[in-house]
Scaffold this active site. Structure first.
Site, PDB file in Angstrom:
ATOM      1  CB  CYS A  51      -0.900   0.035   1.239  1.00  0.00           C
ATOM      2  SG  CYS A  51      -2.127  -1.258   1.228  1.00  0.00           S
ATOM      3  NE  ARG A 134      -2.604  -4.792  -2.888  1.00  0.00           N
ATOM      4  CZ  ARG A 134      -2.212  -4.204  -1.768  1.00  0.00           C
ATOM      5  NH1 ARG A 134      -2.476  -2.935  -1.569  1.00  0.00           N
ATOM      6  NH2 ARG A 134      -1.556  -4.883  -0.852  1.00  0.00           N
TER       7      ARG A 134
END
Ligand code: BEZ
Length: 234
Positions: A51, A134
């Protein structure tokens, strides 16, 4: 324990509405973004390596997206103070692939309750029932979902592809064309398939600058600069 199944809005659906606290203040989604394209993207958690690499890449490309009239809105399944601490760490401490001093100026949604993640089907029990995968939602200026990308926890997104999708959607809309495999601005574009025998015949006999591989598959040139002049802000 019974596995929860979360439904997901689909391409062509109106983007589900929500009000949220973010690192840039409260937002009403998608109404605050009316008139702009929006990329709404989710992250499983703050202070995680994949991330962090993604966030730095997105933040470094923010001006490019802004020029394409596209706002970025992130979501991570963590609280506001964690978000603030993470973004400060990114700016002050992390240098990655030539990116440093990266300031994230777009909103990062606090979604500790996962209410937004659930509305958008960002939860994938097979991956994790407590983290968002995601996901990337491309939403047009009328608030309609136009593309969805969905990646697992273990794989970082390709941001050049995300930018290509933005340019591709806008090009297809502006010039009423479709775009072939691996299209990049400047490549030939596909003209709409002939809807009648007459049009098919005309196509095959046409002297117009069109290349027909067969009656149903015709392409034409579309100048890169013309595309950029049309869709990018001056
Ligand atoms: C990461 O962003 O590094 C990550 C987050 C959740 C699970 C696996 C990796």
């Amino acid at each position: 324990m019974e596995e929860k199944i979360y439904s997901m809005p689909r391409i062509g659906d109106k983007a589900p509405e929500f009000k949220a606290v973010t690192t840039q203040g409260e937002i009403n989604f998608p109404s605050d973004y009316s008139g702009s394209w929006v990329i709404l993207f989710s992250h499983p958690a703050d202070f995680t390596p994949v991330c962090t690499s993604e966030f730095m890449t997105f933040a470094s490309m923010a001006a490019k997206f802004e020029k394409a009239n596209t706002k970025l809105v992130g979501l991570s399944v963590d609280g506001l103070y964690s978000h603030i601490a993470w973004l400060r760490t990114i700016k002050e401490k992390i240098e990655y692939k030539g990116m440093k001093d990266v300031e994230v100026k777009f909103p990062l949604i606090e979604d500790i309750t996962m209410s937004v993640a659930q509305k958008y089907g960002m939860m994938m029990p097979g991956e994790s029932s407590t983290k968002a995968v995601r996901a990337v939602f491309f939403i047009d200026p009328k608030g309609v979902i136009r593309t969805i990308l969905y990646y697992p926890l273990s794989l970082g997104r390709n941001f050049e592809e995300i930018y290509r999708v933005v340019l591709g959607l806008q090009t297809a809309d502006a010039f009423s064309v479709a775009l072939p495999a691996d299209w990049q601005p400047g490549d030939d574009v596909i003209v709409p398939t002939a809807g009648s025998c007459g049009v098919a015949k005309e196509r095959m006999e046409s002297k117009e600058e069109m290349k027909c591989y067969d009656w149903f598959f015709c392409t034409k040139k579309l100048d890169k600069q013309k595309i950029l002049d049309t869709i990018l802000k001056k």
